[in-house]
Write an enzyme that holds these catalytic residues in place. Sequence first.
Site, PDB file in Angstrom:
ATOM      1  N   LYS A  93      82.523  53.741  65.741  1.00 30.70           N
ATOM      2  CA  LYS A  93      82.114  54.305  64.456  1.00 30.70           C
ATOM      3  C   LYS A  93      81.100  55.409  64.703  1.00 30.70           C
ATOM      4  O   LYS A  93      80.488  55.525  65.783  1.00 30.70           O
ATOM      5  CB  LYS A  93      81.505  53.242  63.542  1.00 30.70           C
ATOM      6  CG  LYS A  93      80.213  52.588  64.082  1.00 30.70           C
ATOM      7  CD  LYS A  93      78.951  53.361  63.796  1.00 30.70           C
ATOM      8  CE  LYS A  93      77.703  52.683  64.371  1.00 30.70           C
ATOM      9  NZ  LYS A  93      76.506  53.552  64.326  1.00 30.70           N
ATOM     10  N   GLY A 118      75.205  54.589  70.181  1.00 32.36           N
ATOM     11  CA  GLY A 118      75.184  54.658  68.728  1.00 32.36           C
ATOM     12  C   GLY A 118      76.569  54.654  68.119  1.00 32.36           C
ATOM     13  O   GLY A 118      76.741  54.984  66.943  1.00 32.36           O
ATOM     14  N   LEU A 119      77.575  54.252  68.900  1.00 27.30           N
ATOM     15  CA  LEU A 119      78.961  54.255  68.445  1.00 27.30           C
ATOM     16  C   LEU A 119      79.467  52.861  68.065  1.00 27.30           C
ATOM     17  O   LEU A 119      80.637  52.691  67.721  1.00 27.30           O
ATOM     18  CB  LEU A 119      79.866  54.862  69.518  1.00 27.30           C
ATOM     19  CG  LEU A 119      79.567  56.328  69.865  1.00 27.30           C
ATOM     20  CD1 LEU A 119      80.421  56.781  71.042  1.00 27.30           C
ATOM     21  CD2 LEU A 119      79.798  57.236  68.661  1.00 27.30           C
ATOM     22  N   GLY A 120      78.589  51.866  68.141  1.00 25.81           N
ATOM     23  CA  GLY A 120      78.924  50.536  67.644  1.00 25.81           C
ATOM     24  C   GLY A 120      79.880  49.732  68.492  1.00 25.81           C
ATOM     25  O   GLY A 120      80.514  48.799  67.988  1.00 25.81           O
ATOM     26  N   GLY A 121      79.991  50.038  69.784  1.00 27.00           N
ATOM     27  CA  GLY A 121      80.960  49.344  70.621  1.00 27.00           C
ATOM     28  C   GLY A 121      80.788  47.837  70.654  1.00 27.00           C
ATOM     29  O   GLY A 121      81.742  47.080  70.447  1.00 27.00           O
ATOM     30  N   PRO A 132      81.317  53.945  75.068  1.00 27.41           N
ATOM     31  CA  PRO A 132      80.134  53.848  75.937  1.00 27.41           C
ATOM     32  C   PRO A 132      79.016  53.003  75.341  1.00 27.41           C
ATOM     33  O   PRO A 132      78.890  52.865  74.117  1.00 27.41           O
ATOM     34  CB  PRO A 132      79.704  55.313  76.109  1.00 27.41           C
ATOM     35  CG  PRO A 132      80.296  56.027  74.942  1.00 27.41           C
ATOM     36  CD  PRO A 132      81.571  55.316  74.613  1.00 27.41           C
ATOM     37  N   SER A 143      79.130  45.895  68.532  1.00 23.87           N
ATOM     38  CA  SER A 143      79.325  45.322  67.196  1.00 23.87           C
ATOM     39  C   SER A 143      80.803  45.254  66.836  1.00 23.87           C
ATOM     40  O   SER A 143      81.271  44.275  66.242  1.00 23.87           O
ATOM     41  CB  SER A 143      78.581  46.172  66.157  1.00 23.87           C
ATOM     42  OG  SER A 143      77.186  46.126  66.371  1.00 23.87           O
ATOM     43  N   ASP A 172      76.043  46.325  61.647  1.00 30.02           N
ATOM     44  CA  ASP A 172      77.262  47.069  61.989  1.00 30.02           C
ATOM     45  C   ASP A 172      78.477  46.162  62.094  1.00 30.02           C
ATOM     46  O   ASP A 172      79.606  46.601  61.840  1.00 30.02           O
ATOM     47  CB  ASP A 172      77.080  47.822  63.307  1.00 30.02           C
ATOM     48  CG  ASP A 172      76.128  48.999  63.190  1.00 30.02           C
ATOM     49  OD1 ASP A 172      75.608  49.234  62.082  1.00 30.02           O
ATOM     50  OD2 ASP A 172      75.908  49.678  64.209  1.00 30.02           O
TER      51      ASP A 172
END
Length: 319
Positions: free
Chosen positions: A29, A128-131, A124, A133, A166
């Site tokens: 995200k 801050g890309l929510g991986g 990664p 979560s 998230d």
Amino acid sequence: MNENAPMVVSDPLAAFEREGMVKLVAPAKTNLFLNIGEKRPDGYHEATTVMHALTLHDVLHMDCIAQGGGGLQIEVSCHAREGLEQLSIASEDNIVHKAIALLACKLGRSENELISVRIEKHIPHEAGLGGGSSDAAAALVGAAKLWGVDADAPEIREAACELGADVAFFLHGGCACLTGAGEVFHHTLDPMKKAAVLVKPEGGVSTSAAYIAFDADPVALDAADQEAALAAVCAEDVPLRNNLAAASESLLPGLAEMLAWLADQEGVEGLLMSGSGSAAFAVCATFDDACRIVAAARNRGWWARTTAFSSARAAVIPR
């Protein structure tokens, strides 16, 4: 050569490709809008955010194997792909492990079984890309599927909200505005139909460290931007704002350099750091622009890849 000799399967995923296993997609995200407010008594911060799912995703392979005793056992393994750093983390410390255990507790499940999870990581870490979560949300959906639990069971969302703001978003996916501490659903937005670039400098930003830095020197967003985000019905109408950016830049100086470079690239229509960083996204005029920017970013030694905005959510991939 003996034509009757048994075939040796070298694919390490072969053990997971069997009847009864579950395969899931866990999308990344980005935050089109993030306005962090005051810290609450429960330790969380007030937050208004518009999150948008991306086509970049992890893949989870889950299996449930009956055991002779010992109650619920969980094994989680992560396998980095596309040049990502392989993280060394114990199974019990993985948020996926915690998600499955929490859902079992809420369901009162006590069968003797092993839940085996293999995560193919494409998102990664500390970006801050929510991986993490998204993986947790997918694990909740996958465990429910393996256990024959209704996908709309309230325990799934309850567990998601307890695991983190998230995680609840990824059960919904697409593009959504959230309030509260970032877990209260406000409204759905029409997804953006644009190509995008993700770029991440060397190093990551710890979410907890970013919030500590923010609390030491908070940055307020304009009230008009907040109102616009809450009123937007299309992703394109959301003002690209993130008041955590200054805090994250203070922790990772290379982040500011990367953002400045990205802003100067031809074809970029808008850009923003995602979440607490350290990745940023750029909305691109064309897919060709996105490909060109990714190539240039990689030449500078940064992780970068093309993606697109998506209506995806954490979900089972039909067999």
